[in-house]
Design an enzyme around this catalytic site. Structure first.
Site, short mmCIF file in Angstrom:
data_model
loop_
_atom_site.label_atom_id
_atom_site.label_comp_id
_atom_site.label_asym_id
_atom_site.label_seq_id
_atom_site.Cartn_x
_atom_site.Cartn_y
_atom_site.Cartn_z
N HIS A 247 57.28 -13.28 58.58
CA HIS A 247 55.95 -13.08 57.87
C HIS A 247 55.16 -14.18 57.81
O HIS A 247 55.54 -15.23 58.13
CB HIS A 247 56.51 -12.94 56.53
CG HIS A 247 56.97 -11.62 56.03
ND1 HIS A 247 56.04 -10.52 56.30
CD2 HIS A 247 58.11 -10.97 55.57
CE1 HIS A 247 56.78 -9.24 55.90
NE2 HIS A 247 57.86 -9.70 55.34
N CYS B 220 51.66 -12.14 60.70
CA CYS B 220 50.33 -11.92 60.29
C CYS B 220 49.42 -13.15 59.83
O CYS B 220 50.05 -14.13 59.57
CB CYS B 220 50.44 -10.96 58.67
SG CYS B 220 51.23 -9.31 58.89
#
EC number: 3.4.22.-
Length: 369
Positions: free
Chosen positions: A161, A217
């Site tokens: 992440h 991301c």
């Protein structure tokens, strides 16, 4: 600015270790030696007269890192590979550990990295000091650049992440700091791009090359490198200047740093909200490996980036991704591992990005690790 971490040299291999607050000992994840820290409350040893004083030993010269410094015609090679699945949590990802294994396979078989020169951080590691929590990730990044000299090739791969948070010191063009999310980010916090830059970019001396491959991301400028290559769909590009208006230097100490990331700073993977399940986790790693496979030796950074973007677009438009044959070579086997490892590939919208410490002609510079 982040305060300098409290570092102690490992008693076994001399690698700098970041000491947790209040700790009186720390075990090195590399050589397993335990370094004990003197209690500051203990009385100092009695003063010895000058006649019996012993001159302190000279500071140790760079000791080769314990994870392998095998001679190589292009210099030493070292890598940190981090894959985090956040299993058993609401943030769980499916393909990140598989991405890490595939990247290790690629570095060893395609780019001739010695297996013991690669530090793996995943939840599958049995050594608790190689679990990808914040402390271990920080220590691994320090190890990556520790003692590097001209001719060294360093790689940092991260699959997990990523996020962003408001920037308050004015050193971000878009007003946000990009972050990586360790396994324990909910309790220990994220690792911010300013810290990553200070740890593995700014110390790089002349002749050292660093590549980061970030599959997350909001990762476009997660190394905080000064220049971003803005490329359109026809392959034309222009370098954007992301140097802070404050004048703070974000480049190296003479070395070369290049980052290839999964998407722009304001992008997330398809079907993804911040810190929720990412169905397309691993897409960037897949596209990077496929670009390496399909490109001839001596291919350029521009060709690699174009190939990755084309694969992303074709997948997003329903074109799918096929693994080329070529006799079942090394990299094709890596792609097969990715395909069977659970990295989802549906509905991709992100655009891989390239950042660097200095602008260069992306279609003239050969890609090498």
């Amino acid at each position: 600015m982040y305060p300098p971490p409290m570092l102690v040299n490992c008693s076994g291999c001399r690698t700098p270790l970041q000491l947790p607050s209040g700790a009186r000992s720390i075990r090195c994840a590399l050589c397993q030696a335990i370094t004990h820290i003197a209690d500051p409350r203990s009385p100092p040893p009695p003063h010895q007269p000058p006649s019996s004083a012993v001159a302190p030993p000279p500071p140790p010269q760079h000791v080769p890192a314990p994870l392998g410094q095998l001679p190589h015609p292009h210099g030493r090679k070292r890598a940190v590979i981090c894959g985090i699945s956040y299993r058993f949590s609401r943030h769980e990802l499916k393909g990140c550990i598989n991405d890490a294994k595939c990247m290790r396979h690629l570095l060893i078989n395609k780019f001739k990295f010695a297996p013991d020169s690669i530090l793996m951080l995943t939840e599958e590691e049995t050594d608790p000091y190689r679990i990808p929590n914040k402390q271990n990730m920080r220590m691994a990044l320090y190890w990556l650049v520790q003692g590097c000299t001209a001719g060294d090739s360093l790689v940092f791969h991260y699959s997990g992440h990523g996020s962003r948070q408001r920037n308050y010191n004015g050193d971000e063009v878009d007003g946000y700091d990009e972050t990586l999310c360790p396994l324990d980010f909910e309790t220990q916090g994220m690792i911010v791009d300013d810290e990553i830059n200070a740890t593995i970019v700014r110390p790089l001396p002349h002749g050292v090359k660093l590549h980061s491959i970030i599959d997350a991301c909001h990762s476009g400028t997660v190394l905080d490198l000064p220049f971003l290559c803005r490329m359109n769909r026809s392959g034309q590009y222009v370098w954007e200047d992301h140097r802070p208006m404050s004048g703070l230097w974000k480049g190296t100490a003479g070395g070369e740093a290049i980052s290839i990331s999964g998407c722009d700073d304001d992008q997330t993977s398809a079907d993804t909200s911040a810190l929720s399940k990412i169905t397309s986790t691993g897409a960037m790693t897949f596209c990077f490996i496929q670009a390496i496979e399909r490109s001839p030796q001596g291919t350029t950074y521009g060709n690699i980036l174009n190939s990755m973007r084309t694969t992303i677009r074709n997948t997003g438009s329903g074109g799918g991704i096929s693994v080329s044959g070529g006799g079942g070579g090394v990299v094709t086997s890596v792609l097969s591992m990715l395909l069977t490892g659970g990295s989802g590939m549906g509905g991709l919208r992100q655009e891989p990005q390239l950042t660097a410490c200095e602008p260069f002609d992306v279609y003239a510079k050969p890609f090498t690790l």
